[in-house]
Motif scaffolding. Structure first.
Motif, PDB file in Angstrom:
ATOM      1  N   VAL A 163      22.680  87.696  71.458  1.00 13.92           N
ATOM      2  CA  VAL A 163      21.475  86.501  70.824  1.00 13.92           C
ATOM      3  C   VAL A 163      21.944  85.055  71.523  1.00 13.92           C
ATOM      4  CG1 VAL A 163      22.890  85.528  69.084  1.00 13.92           C
ATOM      5  CG2 VAL A 163      20.598  85.399  68.805  1.00 13.92           C
ATOM      6  N   VAL A 164      23.001  84.833  72.190  1.00 12.82           N
ATOM      7  CA  VAL A 164      23.186  83.806  73.037  1.00 12.82           C
ATOM      8  C   VAL A 164      22.522  83.743  74.171  1.00 12.82           C
ATOM      9  CG1 VAL A 164      24.997  82.192  73.993  1.00 12.82           C
ATOM     10  CG2 VAL A 164      25.332  83.180  71.794  1.00 12.82           C
ATOM     11  N   PRO A 165      22.735  84.707  75.388  1.00 11.30           N
ATOM     12  CA  PRO A 165      22.098  84.770  76.432  1.00 11.30           C
ATOM     13  C   PRO A 165      20.461  84.824  76.305  1.00 11.30           C
ATOM     14  CG  PRO A 165      23.377  86.741  76.433  1.00 11.30           C
ATOM     15  CD  PRO A 165      23.672  85.821  75.316  1.00 11.30           C
ATOM     16  N   MET A 166      20.043  85.645  75.248  1.00 15.16           N
ATOM     17  CA  MET A 166      18.907  85.804  75.058  1.00 15.16           C
ATOM     18  C   MET A 166      18.201  84.488  74.618  1.00 15.16           C
ATOM     19  SD  MET A 166      16.258  86.536  72.641  1.00 15.16           S
ATOM     20  CE  MET A 166      17.213  86.596  70.942  1.00 15.16           C
ATOM     21  N   ARG A 170      25.044  78.954  63.978  1.00 12.95           N
ATOM     22  CA  ARG A 170      25.683  78.177  64.672  1.00 12.95           C
ATOM     23  C   ARG A 170      25.685  78.179  66.301  1.00 12.95           C
ATOM     24  NH1 ARG A 170      29.460  78.071  60.655  1.00 12.95           N
ATOM     25  NH2 ARG A 170      30.401  79.822  61.343  1.00 12.95           N
ATOM     26  N   ALA A 171      25.501  79.515  66.514  1.00 10.29           N
ATOM     27  CA  ALA A 171      25.543  79.695  67.978  1.00 10.29           C
ATOM     28  C   ALA A 171      24.402  79.403  68.714  1.00 10.29           C
ATOM     29  CB  ALA A 171      25.962  81.369  68.189  1.00 10.29           C
ATOM     30  N   VAL A 172      23.090  79.844  67.935  1.00 16.62           N
ATOM     31  CA  VAL A 172      21.784  79.617  68.307  1.00 16.62           C
ATOM     32  C   VAL A 172      21.770  77.919  68.461  1.00 16.62           C
ATOM     33  CG1 VAL A 172      19.249  79.636  67.993  1.00 16.62           C
ATOM     34  CG2 VAL A 172      20.856  81.607  67.760  1.00 16.62           C
ATOM     35  N   ALA A 173      21.995  77.259  67.518  1.00 18.99           N
ATOM     36  CA  ALA A 173      21.891  75.836  67.340  1.00 18.99           C
ATOM     37  C   ALA A 173      22.647  75.233  68.677  1.00 18.99           C
ATOM     38  CB  ALA A 173      22.527  75.288  66.061  1.00 18.99           C
ATOM     39  N   GLU A 174      23.797  75.807  68.982  1.00 19.42           N
ATOM     40  CA  GLU A 174      24.500  75.116  70.120  1.00 19.42           C
ATOM     41  C   GLU A 174      23.935  75.569  71.345  1.00 19.42           C
ATOM     42  OE1 GLU A 174      27.381  73.246  71.909  1.00 19.42           O
ATOM     43  OE2 GLU A 174      27.373  73.654  69.710  1.00 19.42           O
ATOM     44  N   LEU A 191      14.353  80.271  74.460  1.00 24.41           N
ATOM     45  CA  LEU A 191      14.160  79.130  73.753  1.00 24.41           C
ATOM     46  C   LEU A 191      13.188  78.345  74.535  1.00 24.41           C
ATOM     47  CD1 LEU A 191      17.156  78.081  71.494  1.00 24.41           C
ATOM     48  CD2 LEU A 191      15.043  79.042  70.783  1.00 24.41           C
ATOM     49  N   PRO A 192      13.351  77.986  75.763  1.00 19.97           N
ATOM     50  CA  PRO A 192      12.634  76.922  76.419  1.00 19.97           C
ATOM     51  C   PRO A 192      11.082  77.389  76.572  1.00 19.97           C
ATOM     52  CG  PRO A 192      14.404  77.317  77.626  1.00 19.97           C
ATOM     53  CD  PRO A 192      14.367  78.388  76.603  1.00 19.97           C
ATOM     54  N   THR A 195      -6.739  86.315  62.175  1.00 16.80           N
ATOM     55  CA  THR A 195      -5.899  87.177  63.031  1.00 16.80           C
ATOM     56  C   THR A 195      -4.693  86.562  63.469  1.00 16.80           C
ATOM     57  OG1 THR A 195      -6.865  87.029  64.817  1.00 16.80           O
ATOM     58  CG2 THR A 195      -7.679  88.767  63.700  1.00 16.80           C
ATOM     59  N   VAL A 196      -3.594  87.364  63.464  1.00 16.30           N
ATOM     60  CA  VAL A 196      -2.390  86.673  64.442  1.00 16.30           C
ATOM     61  C   VAL A 196      -1.818  87.609  65.197  1.00 16.30           C
ATOM     62  CG1 VAL A 196      -0.838  87.456  62.379  1.00 16.30           C
ATOM     63  CG2 VAL A 196      -0.249  85.274  63.600  1.00 16.30           C
ATOM     64  N   ARG A 197      -1.320  87.176  66.066  1.00 19.72           N
ATOM     65  CA  ARG A 197      -0.529  88.169  67.266  1.00 19.72           C
ATOM     66  C   ARG A 197       1.108  87.799  67.022  1.00 19.72           C
ATOM     67  NH1 ARG A 197      -3.512  89.945  71.658  1.00 19.72           N
ATOM     68  NH2 ARG A 197      -1.743  89.794  73.094  1.00 19.72           N
ATOM     69  N   ILE A 198       1.686  89.033  66.860  1.00 19.15           N
ATOM     70  CA  ILE A 198       3.122  89.031  66.911  1.00 19.15           C
ATOM     71  C   ILE A 198       3.648  90.092  67.887  1.00 19.15           C
ATOM     72  CG2 ILE A 198       2.510  90.729  64.862  1.00 19.15           C
ATOM     73  CD1 ILE A 198       5.221  89.835  63.901  1.00 19.15           C
ATOM     74  N   GLY A 199       4.774  89.693  68.554  1.00 15.76           N
ATOM     75  CA  GLY A 199       5.382  90.550  69.234  1.00 15.76           C
ATOM     76  C   GLY A 199       6.897  91.002  69.026  1.00 15.76           C
ATOM     77  N   ALA A 200       7.359  91.950  69.845  1.00 16.02           N
ATOM     78  CA  ALA A 200       8.683  92.352  69.442  1.00 16.02           C
ATOM     79  C   ALA A 200       9.766  92.119  70.535  1.00 16.02           C
ATOM     80  CB  ALA A 200       8.678  94.033  69.388  1.00 16.02           C
ATOM     81  N   GLY A 201      10.930  91.622  70.277  1.00 18.78           N
ATOM     82  CA  GLY A 201      11.764  91.298  71.307  1.00 18.78           C
ATOM     83  C   GLY A 201      12.838  92.106  71.686  1.00 18.78           C
ATOM     84  N   GLN A 202      13.348  92.642  70.873  1.00 26.99           N
ATOM     85  CA  GLN A 202      14.639  93.819  71.149  1.00 26.99           C
ATOM     86  C   GLN A 202      14.717  94.679  70.040  1.00 26.99           C
ATOM     87  OE1 GLN A 202      18.067  90.957  71.051  1.00 26.99           O
ATOM     88  NE2 GLN A 202      18.839  92.108  72.876  1.00 26.99           N
ATOM     89  N   GLY A 203      14.877  95.813  70.458  1.00 25.66           N
ATOM     90  CA  GLY A 203      14.848  97.175  69.316  1.00 25.66           C
ATOM     91  C   GLY A 203      16.488  97.312  68.889  1.00 25.66           C
ATOM     92  N   PHE A 204      17.236  96.595  69.536  1.00 24.28           N
ATOM     93  CA  PHE A 204      18.760  97.224  69.134  1.00 24.28           C
ATOM     94  C   PHE A 204      19.790  96.227  69.844  1.00 24.28           C
ATOM     95  CE2 PHE A 204      20.667  99.404  72.685  1.00 24.28           C
ATOM     96  CZ  PHE A 204      19.548  99.578  73.606  1.00 24.28           C
ATOM     97  N   TYR A 205      20.725  95.957  69.299  1.00 23.21           N
ATOM     98  CA  TYR A 205      21.795  95.309  70.185  1.00 23.21           C
ATOM     99  C   TYR A 205      22.219  96.070  71.278  1.00 23.21           C
ATOM    100  CZ  TYR A 205      26.526  92.979  70.383  1.00 23.21           C
ATOM    101  OH  TYR A 205      27.541  92.215  70.455  1.00 23.21           O
ATOM    102  N   GLY A 206      21.978  95.109  72.309  1.00 20.64           N
ATOM    103  CA  GLY A 206      22.267  95.749  73.628  1.00 20.64           C
ATOM    104  C   GLY A 206      20.779  96.036  74.609  1.00 20.64           C
ATOM    105  N   ASP A 207      19.655  95.578  73.914  1.00 22.04           N
ATOM    106  CA  ASP A 207      18.515  96.222  74.310  1.00 22.04           C
ATOM    107  C   ASP A 207      18.438  95.025  75.595  1.00 22.04           C
ATOM    108  OD1 ASP A 207      15.983  97.338  75.074  1.00 22.04           O
ATOM    109  OD2 ASP A 207      15.182  96.880  72.902  1.00 22.04           O
ATOM    110  N   SER A 208      17.584  95.291  76.783  1.00 28.81           N
ATOM    111  CA  SER A 208      17.302  94.584  77.726  1.00 28.81           C
ATOM    112  C   SER A 208      16.765  93.134  77.117  1.00 28.81           C
ATOM    113  CB  SER A 208      16.335  95.141  78.705  1.00 28.81           C
ATOM    114  OG  SER A 208      15.892  94.018  79.650  1.00 28.81           O
ATOM    115  N   LEU A 209      17.026  92.134  78.062  1.00 22.51           N
ATOM    116  CA  LEU A 209      16.601  90.770  77.548  1.00 22.51           C
ATOM    117  C   LEU A 209      15.475  90.394  78.350  1.00 22.51           C
ATOM    118  CD1 LEU A 209      20.095  89.132  77.577  1.00 22.51           C
ATOM    119  CD2 LEU A 209      19.058  90.089  75.625  1.00 22.51           C
ATOM    120  N   LEU A 210      15.047  91.427  79.311  1.00 19.96           N
ATOM    121  CA  LEU A 210      13.997  90.845  80.183  1.00 19.96           C
ATOM    122  C   LEU A 210      12.298  91.080  79.504  1.00 19.96           C
ATOM    123  CD1 LEU A 210      15.250  92.422  83.583  1.00 19.96           C
ATOM    124  CD2 LEU A 210      15.291  89.892  82.890  1.00 19.96           C
TER     125      LEU A 210
END
Lengths: 107, 455
Positions: B61-64, B93-97, B69-70, B3-18
């Motif tokens: 995606v940058v503040p998220m 590029r932005a994520v790598a930054e 990432l940590p 089995t594997v567990r997979i989660g959802a992060g955001q449902g649209f551009y502008g969704d909460s980051l919490l």
């Protein structure tokens, strides 16, 4: 005896968009409700109800495994979200509009 | 069975980051997938890219990533997002930054090949007609007004990107479900023609792609009893190798996973339930079984699939005029009648200016702005304490929209009484038409590339 009910008394629903069509799902709360909506919430009835806001036809599917009806109301979103002048350009509230529709059921 | 567990992060551009932070910290997941692109989103991103060529991806995606990432790095969670929009390389590029700033070592894979804007003439030369998917109508003169053109790629490219060992996968226009099915193909090695398992993976993706909409958000009837929406748990799936899965959420989070919440998302925006078409498989959603198997646990099984289609869907956006709007509110007494009189005045003023919009749309906020002509008229106007008028027009030129907006503030002094809250003169907004068409896969798939950057 016949009685008028609103669909919200026996159903829940959700709606969204695809292009210029409003995509609405109507879910029966139980087996009895499923028999009622299957019979009474016809394509013609829903087309008549949405006529004031829709320029196109209505499609209908039955989804028995989740006791639901799926409707596509074409031409209901003012041309589709990015060119629509409507505040509810995605038709998010049309599910509630359908839940307000009345049908006549036999007691 | 594995089995594997997979989660959802955001449902649209502008969704909460919490909520994604709870998924990462408490969800015990190996993958977190994001769907950030609605049909409308590419139109929004295109407007951004015209102002700034380095834009065109979902900026949050940058503040998220800065927050996520940590945690992801520490727990070994791999992230998959279509935040690339119409500029996946820019997003990568932005994520790598961000990783560099945080001092994290990271492998970022970037998938391209979905963007066919620069290939339209070449594709036409190869016989692609770009006929409208529903009406069959030819693209015609719309060709000259096209602002973006992207093909929906499926889950296979996501699986291929994960096979590079990437910690983060960034794509452009992949389907909403691709970010979720991709990790399952990668994890379990499902074959390209294992239609039933792929169909289960699509149902999983479809249930999870709108984040909180399956865990108690937008819960139509009984919403009052859904606990702690401020801390709603985004969906998590425990998936078996055979494709069946249990949908749940992290312990301690709000919201609810029950048959009602799952059913409402199950059929959301899917059109014909017998034929849910994706690039990976065609699913028959009338075959799926949903069962409540515990508190906040719904088991999903049995979906059958049919062979994937020979074509891929492309979505083109084109310039389609301007929208202008204005707002003004009126209070009791006779708030609604005053607002209607104000609308008449605005219409006559437009005539006096010689403005002839293609469409005039009138709404009364508090009465009918959401349902339009389906809304019942108030029986007793005396009970309506305030009404807000909104008039929107569609025109071919921006100037007409400015003229409309400028006619609202004068109503404060020269219109019906108790007017207020004009809210200035809203800026005209450029409207976009969407054109959906089908393109043979063999003209697209050879152009897909995966680039890996290591930080």
């Amino acid at each position: 005896m016949a009685r008028r009910i609103r669909l919200i008394e026996i159903c829940h629903a959700r709606s969204g968009d695809k292009g210029d069509a409003s995509d609405i799902s109507l879910f029966a709360n139980d087996d009895a409700a499923w028999e009622i909506i299957r019979k009474h919430v016809t394509r013609e009835r829903v087309a008549e109800y949405f006529k004031p806001v829709a320029t196109g036809p209505v499609e209908r599917w039955e989804v028995p495994n989740v006791q639901a009806l799926k409707f596509l109301v074409h031409g209901a979103l003012g041309g589709g979200a990015p060119r629509s002048l409507r505040s509810d350009n995605l038709g998010k509230t049309f599910a509630a509009a359908l839940l307000r529709m009345e049908i006549t059921v036999e007691e | 069975m594995r089995t594997v567990r997979i989660g959802a992060g955001q449902g649209f551009y502008g969704d909460s980051l919490l909520p994604v932070l709870d998924v990462a910290r408490y969800g015990d997941v190996k993958y977190i997938s994001f769907d950030t692109l609605a049909e409308l989103t590419l139109a929004i991103l295109e407007k951004g890219r015209r102002k700034d060529p380095t834009a065109g991806y979902t900026r949050d995606v940058v503040p998220m990533m800065r927050n996520l990432l940590p945690i992801a790095k520490e727990k070994g969670i791999r992230l998959i997002t279509n935040a690339g929009g119409i500029n996946p390389r820019g997003a990568a590029r932005a994520v790598a930054e961000v990783a560099r700033e945080l001092g994290l070592s990271l492998k970022v894979a970037c998938v391209t090949g979905d963007d066919i804007y620069d290939r339209l003439d070449e594709l036409a030369a190869q016989g692609v007609t770009f006929a409208d998917r529903e009406t069959g109508q030819a693209l015609g003169d719309i060709r000259d007004r096209v602002l973006f053109a992207s093909v929906y790629l499926g889950a296979q490219v996501v699986a291929d990107a994960l096979a590079t060992g990437a910690d983060v996968v960034i794509t452009g226009r992949t389907t909403d479900t691709a970010q979720f099915l991709g990790p399952l193909i990668h994890e379990f090695g499902w074959a390209r023609d294992d239609w039933d398992r792929l169909a289960q993976g699509i149902v999983l993706g479809h249930l999870m792609e709108c984040s909180g909409q399956v865990t108690g958000g937008n819960y139509q009837v009984g919403w009052e009893e859904i606990p702690d929406l401020h801390r709603i748990g985004f969906p998590i799936a425990e998936v078996s190798e055979d494709g069946n899965f249990v949908l749940t959420k992290a312990p301690g989070t709000g919201g609810r996973v029950d048959l009602k919440s799952v059913k409402e998302q199950f059929l959301y925006e899917i059109h014909d339930p017998t034929t849910y078409i994706t690039p990976d498989v065609i699913c028959d959603l009338t075959t799926t079984r949903l069962e409540q198997v515990g508190e906040n646990r719904v088991r999903v099984s049995g979906t059958t699939g049919r062979p994937a289609p020979p074509t891929l869907k492309a979505l083109l956006g084109y310039a389609d005029g301007w929208m202008g709007e204005g707002y003004i509110s009126f209070s009791w007494p006779n708030a609604y009648s005053k607002a209607k009189r104000a609308a008449e005045i605005i219409r006559k003023r437009l005539e006096m200016h010689g403005v002839q919009p293609e469409e005039i749309h009138e709404e009364y906020i508090g009465i009918n702005s959401l349902w339009g002509a389906l809304a019942p008229e108030p029986v007793d106007e005396d009970r309506v304490n305030e009404v807000r008028l909104r008039i929107a027009i569609r025109t071919r030129n921006k100037k007409d929209c400015e003229i409309l907006a400028r006619e609202f503030p004068p109503l404060l002094l020269s219109g019906p009484p108790t007017a207020s809250a004009v809210a200035g003169t809203p800026q005209p907004r450029e409207l976009m038409g969407l054109w959906s068409t089908l393109i043979p896969r063999e003209l697209i798939e050879p152009y897909v590339q995966i680039q890996v950057e290591e930080v």
